[in-house]
Design an enzyme around this catalytic site. Structure first.
Site, PDB file in Angstrom:
ATOM      1  N   CYS A 145       5.182  42.314  64.862  1.00 20.05           N
ATOM      2  CA  CYS A 145       3.839  42.803  65.226  1.00 20.05           C
ATOM      3  C   CYS A 145       2.837  42.529  64.103  1.00 20.05           C
ATOM      4  O   CYS A 145       1.651  42.319  64.352  1.00 20.05           O
ATOM      5  CB  CYS A 145       3.876  44.289  65.544  1.00 20.05           C
ATOM      6  SG  CYS A 145       4.556  45.295  64.219  1.00 20.05           S
ATOM      7  N   HIS A 179       3.899  50.136  62.941  1.00 22.06           N
ATOM      8  CA  HIS A 179       3.589  49.114  63.932  1.00 22.06           C
ATOM      9  C   HIS A 179       2.163  48.620  63.670  1.00 22.06           C
ATOM     10  O   HIS A 179       1.364  49.340  63.063  1.00 22.06           O
ATOM     11  CB  HIS A 179       3.696  49.777  65.317  1.00 22.06           C
ATOM     12  CG  HIS A 179       3.483  48.852  66.464  1.00 22.06           C
ATOM     13  ND1 HIS A 179       4.193  47.678  66.621  1.00 22.06           N
ATOM     14  CD2 HIS A 179       2.636  48.936  67.537  1.00 22.06           C
ATOM     15  CE1 HIS A 179       3.791  47.079  67.728  1.00 22.06           C
ATOM     16  NE2 HIS A 179       2.844  47.817  68.301  1.00 22.06           N
TER      17      HIS A 179
END
Length: 368
Positions: free
Chosen positions: A34, A312
């Site tokens: 990510c 994330h």
């Protein structure tokens, strides 16, 4: 290529307003990539950079057996997205991610990586490749015409002065110049040293704004005690005042908020969830001609999570006056005011862990 459900939803949401020729594709996550996907989306919607990269790709298409590198993989990925038959969907940036891991062992593990480190690595790697290509083109016998250089002609300097390195497409978009000024407090002599930058890393404080962070970045500090400055004129260590000035503003201003701080007592890094307001429009003064450059925010890479070693990354991008939220494979439309939820929090223990980490501003009015 998989057609994501969020893609068709996005097409419905935009309806007639879907921009002509634009593509909105999610990127598949290959186990903790990510950090890479969020930066790629911000770079793809950095239009001057995208256009120059696609133009480079069109002019330098390599035969299948030619050696691929990070530049060709990135250009190929941008090409895949921009030439896709469908307007929305999901693309797997497999070759690009494999190339990143091959080039740099830092990104080989499945550990949580830093998006800013990745952006830095990527831009510097692209510069290296382009500079090598440029010098190879100049050294080859058939390169008598200046147009052969991958980034346009490089003018040789008169009187045998060392030639400047070529201005690559990365420099055209992202490079600015800082002046590091040191004034000796004994003889008042000012020593100035210029240095280039592709992004600015700024310290952050609780309940502050990007403007105040940039002011602090350019503020004067006194060098004394162990930090004294060696003055060439006095030929000795002296107390001095030091400050940074932005001499030339870049066309694309990238600001990295230093949200990860090493805490001595803890012996580790801690994430600062401080509330730092980033405006949609920003003015930056240019010390060389005192002209303000006006910037408009077009992308934010957000770190989600309470600590530096896990979490994330997602990104928010402005395209044709609409804000889009990219979370790996998923893409959706959001309102502009949604960005306020990523400023950070005023109190330490808040449930919100989604904080703006890298900001991308584009200079208004063409070249700054």
């Amino acid at each position: 290529m998989v057609m994501g459900a969020s893609g068709s939803k996005l097409e419905k949401a935009l309806g007639d307003q879907f921009p002509e020729g634009e593509r909105y594709f999610g990127l598949e996550n290959f186990g903790n990539t990510c950090y890479c996907n969020s930066v790629l989306q911000a770079l793809y919607f950095c239009i001057p950079f995208r256009e120059q990269l696609l133009e480079y790709y069109a002019n330098n298409k390599t035969p299948g057996d030619a050696e691929e590198n990070l530049l060709t993989c990135l250009a190929d990925l941008f090409m895949q997205i921009s030439q896709a038959k469908k307007k929305t969907g999901v693309i797997a940036p497999k070759r690009f991610v494999q190339r990143v891991k091959k080039q740099n062992e830092l990104f080989r593990s499945y550990m949580h990586q830093d998006a800013h480190e990745f952006l830095n690595f990527l831009l510097n790697e692209l510069v290296d490749i382009l500079e090598k290509e440029s010098s190879a083109a100049k050294d080859s016998p058939q390169s008598s015409s200046p147009e052969k250089a991958p980034n346009g002609p490089v003018q040789p300097l008169a009187n045998g002065v060392k030639k400047e390195p070529p201005v690559t497409l990365v420099h055209k978009s992202f490079q600015g110049i800082l002046t590091n000024e040191t004034r000796c407090l004994r003889c008042e002599t000012v020593t100035a040293r210029d240095e280039t930058f592709l992004d600015l890393s700024v310290d952050i404080e609780q309940n502050s704004s990007i403007t105040s962070c940039l002011k602090n970045f350019c503020s004067t500090e006194t060098l004394n005690a162990e930090d004294k400055f060696f003055c060439d004129k006095c030929c000795s260590l002296q107390e001095a005042q030091k400050r940074m000035k932005i001499k030339k503003t870049p066309h694309i201003l990238v600001i990295h908020l230093k949200r990860f701080k090493y805490i001595e007592q803890l012996g580790r890094y801690k994430k600062l969830s401080y509330r730092v307001v980033f405006p949609m429009e920003l003015k930056l003064s240019n010390s060389s001609d005192d002209v303000d450059t006006e910037y408009s925010l077009f992308a934010v890479v957000v770190h989600v999570g309470s600590g530096p070693n896990h979490g994330h990354y997602v990104s928010l991008v402005k395209s044709h006056n609409h804000w889009l939220f990219f979370d790996d494979e998923n893409v959706e439309m959001v309102e502009e005011q949604t960005l306020q939820t990523f400023f950070g929090t005023s109190h330490e223990y808040s449930g919100n862990t989604d904080h703006g980490y890298i900001l991308f501003y584009e200079g208004l009015g063409g070249k700054s």
